[in-house]
Design a protein around this motif. Structure first.
Motif, PDB file in Angstrom:
ATOM      1  N   TYR A 184      25.279 -60.115  37.699  1.00 54.11           N
ATOM      2  CA  TYR A 184      24.634 -59.190  36.327  1.00 54.11           C
ATOM      3  C   TYR A 184      24.081 -58.524  35.591  1.00 54.11           C
ATOM      4  O   TYR A 184      22.682 -58.832  35.908  1.00 54.11           O
ATOM      5  CB  TYR A 184      25.255 -60.963  35.294  1.00 54.11           C
ATOM      6  CG  TYR A 184      25.123 -60.580  33.427  1.00 54.11           C
ATOM      7  CD1 TYR A 184      26.462 -60.414  33.242  1.00 54.11           C
ATOM      8  CD2 TYR A 184      23.727 -60.326  33.105  1.00 54.11           C
ATOM      9  CE1 TYR A 184      26.521 -60.659  31.645  1.00 54.11           C
ATOM     10  CE2 TYR A 184      24.423 -60.537  31.537  1.00 54.11           C
ATOM     11  CZ  TYR A 184      25.115 -60.690  31.377  1.00 54.11           C
ATOM     12  OH  TYR A 184      25.793 -59.796  29.951  1.00 54.11           O
ATOM     13  N   TYR A 206      27.668 -64.644  41.019  1.00 54.09           N
ATOM     14  CA  TYR A 206      28.885 -63.271  40.595  1.00 54.09           C
ATOM     15  C   TYR A 206      27.066 -62.301  40.113  1.00 54.09           C
ATOM     16  O   TYR A 206      26.245 -62.458  39.344  1.00 54.09           O
ATOM     17  CB  TYR A 206      29.573 -63.485  39.175  1.00 54.09           C
ATOM     18  CG  TYR A 206      30.746 -64.308  40.401  1.00 54.09           C
ATOM     19  CD1 TYR A 206      31.836 -63.549  40.413  1.00 54.09           C
ATOM     20  CD2 TYR A 206      30.444 -65.360  40.049  1.00 54.09           C
ATOM     21  CE1 TYR A 206      32.576 -64.412  40.739  1.00 54.09           C
ATOM     22  CE2 TYR A 206      32.043 -66.587  40.263  1.00 54.09           C
ATOM     23  CZ  TYR A 206      32.923 -65.594  40.325  1.00 54.09           C
ATOM     24  OH  TYR A 206      33.524 -66.261  41.576  1.00 54.09           O
ATOM     25  N   LYS A 257      32.277 -63.560  32.338  1.00 56.22           N
ATOM     26  CA  LYS A 257      31.708 -62.303  32.621  1.00 56.22           C
ATOM     27  C   LYS A 257      30.969 -61.967  31.215  1.00 56.22           C
ATOM     28  O   LYS A 257      29.985 -61.603  30.293  1.00 56.22           O
ATOM     29  CB  LYS A 257      31.697 -61.289  32.825  1.00 56.22           C
ATOM     30  CG  LYS A 257      31.175 -60.089  32.766  1.00 56.22           C
ATOM     31  CD  LYS A 257      31.551 -58.966  33.746  1.00 56.22           C
ATOM     32  CE  LYS A 257      30.135 -57.890  34.701  1.00 56.22           C
ATOM     33  NZ  LYS A 257      30.772 -57.269  34.769  1.00 56.22           N
ATOM     34  N   TYR A 277      35.892 -63.670  36.801  1.00 58.11           N
ATOM     35  CA  TYR A 277      34.394 -63.269  35.786  1.00 58.11           C
ATOM     36  C   TYR A 277      35.104 -61.596  36.448  1.00 58.11           C
ATOM     37  O   TYR A 277      34.776 -60.715  37.248  1.00 58.11           O
ATOM     38  CB  TYR A 277      33.513 -63.760  36.724  1.00 58.11           C
ATOM     39  CG  TYR A 277      32.157 -63.260  36.941  1.00 58.11           C
ATOM     40  CD1 TYR A 277      31.446 -64.712  35.444  1.00 58.11           C
ATOM     41  CD2 TYR A 277      32.021 -62.516  37.158  1.00 58.11           C
ATOM     42  CE1 TYR A 277      30.149 -63.640  35.446  1.00 58.11           C
ATOM     43  CE2 TYR A 277      30.383 -61.302  36.684  1.00 58.11           C
ATOM     44  CZ  TYR A 277      29.913 -62.446  36.178  1.00 58.11           C
ATOM     45  OH  TYR A 277      28.398 -61.914  35.781  1.00 58.11           O
ATOM     46  N   LYS A 307      30.302 -69.626  43.261  1.00 56.95           N
ATOM     47  CA  LYS A 307      29.307 -68.808  44.475  1.00 56.95           C
ATOM     48  C   LYS A 307      28.679 -67.944  43.296  1.00 56.95           C
ATOM     49  O   LYS A 307      28.791 -67.664  42.526  1.00 56.95           O
ATOM     50  CB  LYS A 307      30.866 -67.599  44.133  1.00 56.95           C
ATOM     51  CG  LYS A 307      31.106 -66.351  44.435  1.00 56.95           C
ATOM     52  CD  LYS A 307      32.828 -66.013  43.951  1.00 56.95           C
ATOM     53  CE  LYS A 307      32.854 -64.041  44.774  1.00 56.95           C
ATOM     54  NZ  LYS A 307      34.148 -63.867  44.229  1.00 56.95           N
ATOM     55  N   GLU A 321      22.206 -62.815  39.024  1.00 54.83           N
ATOM     56  CA  GLU A 321      23.292 -63.045  39.117  1.00 54.83           C
ATOM     57  C   GLU A 321      23.354 -64.407  38.795  1.00 54.83           C
ATOM     58  O   GLU A 321      22.779 -65.254  38.177  1.00 54.83           O
ATOM     59  CB  GLU A 321      23.105 -63.667  40.510  1.00 54.83           C
ATOM     60  CG  GLU A 321      23.086 -62.288  42.099  1.00 54.83           C
ATOM     61  CD  GLU A 321      22.721 -62.964  42.873  1.00 54.83           C
ATOM     62  OE1 GLU A 321      23.256 -62.192  44.094  1.00 54.83           O
ATOM     63  OE2 GLU A 321      21.809 -63.527  43.243  1.00 54.83           O
ATOM     64  N   SER A 370      37.358 -60.209  38.816  1.00 55.22           N
ATOM     65  CA  SER A 370      37.312 -60.793  39.983  1.00 55.22           C
ATOM     66  C   SER A 370      38.422 -62.075  39.507  1.00 55.22           C
ATOM     67  O   SER A 370      37.538 -62.891  38.410  1.00 55.22           O
ATOM     68  CB  SER A 370      36.184 -61.249  40.695  1.00 55.22           C
ATOM     69  OG  SER A 370      35.822 -60.094  41.275  1.00 55.22           O
TER      70      SER A 370
END
Length: 290
Positions: free
Chosen positions: A60, A58, A242, A47, A56, A72, A50
Motif C-alpha cells: 500500500y 499487501y 484496498k 484487494y 497475507k 504493507e 488481487s
C-alpha cells in the motif's frame, strides 16, 4: 363372481383416483413456479486487482501532505452486517426481504471471552447470501444497509434472521460492544515495507444507532433480473479492501477506530459504501427441476 367384479371395480377406481392426484400436483407446481423465486447476493472480497486473503501482506503506497510512504497491510478479519434488503422492480416498487440480517465475514479463529470452557469461534469465510421467497417480477436494483437498525441494536436479546447474542459471532471481543452490534470490522497489522521492522496492530470498527442512518447502499443492475421459481437471480458485488484503507490518510496514526472516534467511524462507513462496494455482475438463470 360378484366379489371379483367388486374387486376389479375397486382397483380401477383407485387407479383413476391416483391419476387425478398426480395431475393436481403438477398443476399446483406450475402455478407456484410463477409466484416466487430466489436470488443469491455475493460479496466478493478483493484487494485492488488481487483476491483478498487473510494472513497475507499487501502493498500500500500512502500519499499525504507529508510525503509518499510504502507500507504493507496484513489482515486477520473482515466482518460486517448486511441488513434490511430490498429489491426494486422495474416500476420502482420496493420489495422488502423479511428478516434479512446476514453476517458476511472472513476471519481467523477468534477466542470467545466470558464463556466457561474457553470456546473459540472457528476460522470462517462467508461471502454469499441466499434471498428466498422473492415475488415474481423483474428487478432493476437492490438496496441494503451495512449495520443493524435501532430496534435490534438496542436489544441484542432479540432475534431476527442471523441476529442473536451468540449466533454466528463471539461475544464482546469477537463482535459486540456488550449492548450493541459492531457494524463493520477490519483487523490485522500495518507494516512499514522497508527501512524499519516496526509494525502496529490495525483495528477498525463502526457501530452505533447514529451511524446506521446513512448506511444504506443502492446498487443499480446493468439489466433487470427476471425472478420466479423457474428463474433465479445472481448479483455479485466487489468489496475492495484496498479502497477501504483510504478512509484516512493517516492509517499509521489512526490504526485504531472505534466508538470514541465518531468522525473516523463515519469516514470508514462512507468509504465502504461509496468506494469499496461496487457491482461486478448480475445474471438470471433457469432453475433445474427434478
Amino acid at each position: 363372481m360378484n366379489k371379483l367384479i367388486i374387486i376389479v371395480a375397486g382397483l380401477i377406481a383407485v387407479s383413476f383416483t391416483s391419476c387425478e392426484k398426480t395431475e393436481i400436483k403438477e398443476v399446483e407446481k406450475i402455478v407456484y413456479a410463477d409466484q416466487a423465486g430466489s436470488l443469491s447476493l455475493t460479496f466478493d472480497a478483493k484487494y485492488g486487482d488481487s483476491d483478498f486473503e487473510l494472513n497475507k501482506k499487501y502493498p500500500y503506497q500512502l500519499v499525504n501532505s507529508s510525503g509518499t510512504y510504502d507500507m504493507e497491510f496484513e489482515f486477520s478479519r473482515l466482518r460486517y452486517w448486511v441488513s434490511n434488503v430490498k429489491l426494486i422492480d422495474k416500476d420502482n416498487k420496493e420489495h422488502a426481504i423479511a428478516d434479512s440480517y446476514y453476517l458476511v465475514e472472513e476471519t481467523n479463529e477468534i477466542a470467545v471471552q466470558h464463556l466457561v470452557n474457553g470456546e473459540k469461534y472457528p476460522a470462517t469465510k462467508r461471502e454469499e447470501v441466499k434471498l428466498k421467497d422473492i415475488p415474481l417480477g423483474e428487478y432493476k436494483a437492490i438496496k441494503f444497509s451495512i449495520g443493524v437498525d435501532q430496534k435490534y441494536n438496542d436489544n441484542i436479546a432479540l432475534t431476527a434472521g442471523e441476529l442473536g447474542s451468540l449466533n454466528g459471532m463471539g461475544v464482546s471481543d469477537g463482535w459486540m460492544w456488550f449492548t450493541s452490534y459492531k457494524f463493520l470490522t477490519l483487523a490485522g497489522t500495518i507494516h512499514w515495507a522497508a527501512g524499519t521492522p516496526t509494525s502496529k496492530a490495525l483495528s477498525w470498527e463502526t457501530g452505533s444507532n447514529a451511524l446506521f442512518d446513512g448506511a444504506e447502499k443502492t446498487i443499480t443492475l446493468t439489466t433487470p433480473l427476471k425472478v420466479d421459481a423457474q428463474n433465479s437471480g445472481k448479483v455479485v458485488l466487489n468489496v475492495d479492501v484496498k479502497e477501504l484503507i483510504s478512509a484516512t490518510d493517516l492509517p499509521w496514526v489512526n490504526n485504531s477506530i472505534s466508538q470514541g472516534k465518531k468522525d473516523l467511524m463515519i469516514a470508514l462507513r462512507d468509504t465502504f459504501l461509496s468506494k469499496s462496494l461496487t457491482l461486478k455482475e448480475s445474471t438470471s438463470s433457469s432453475v433445474k427441476t427434478n
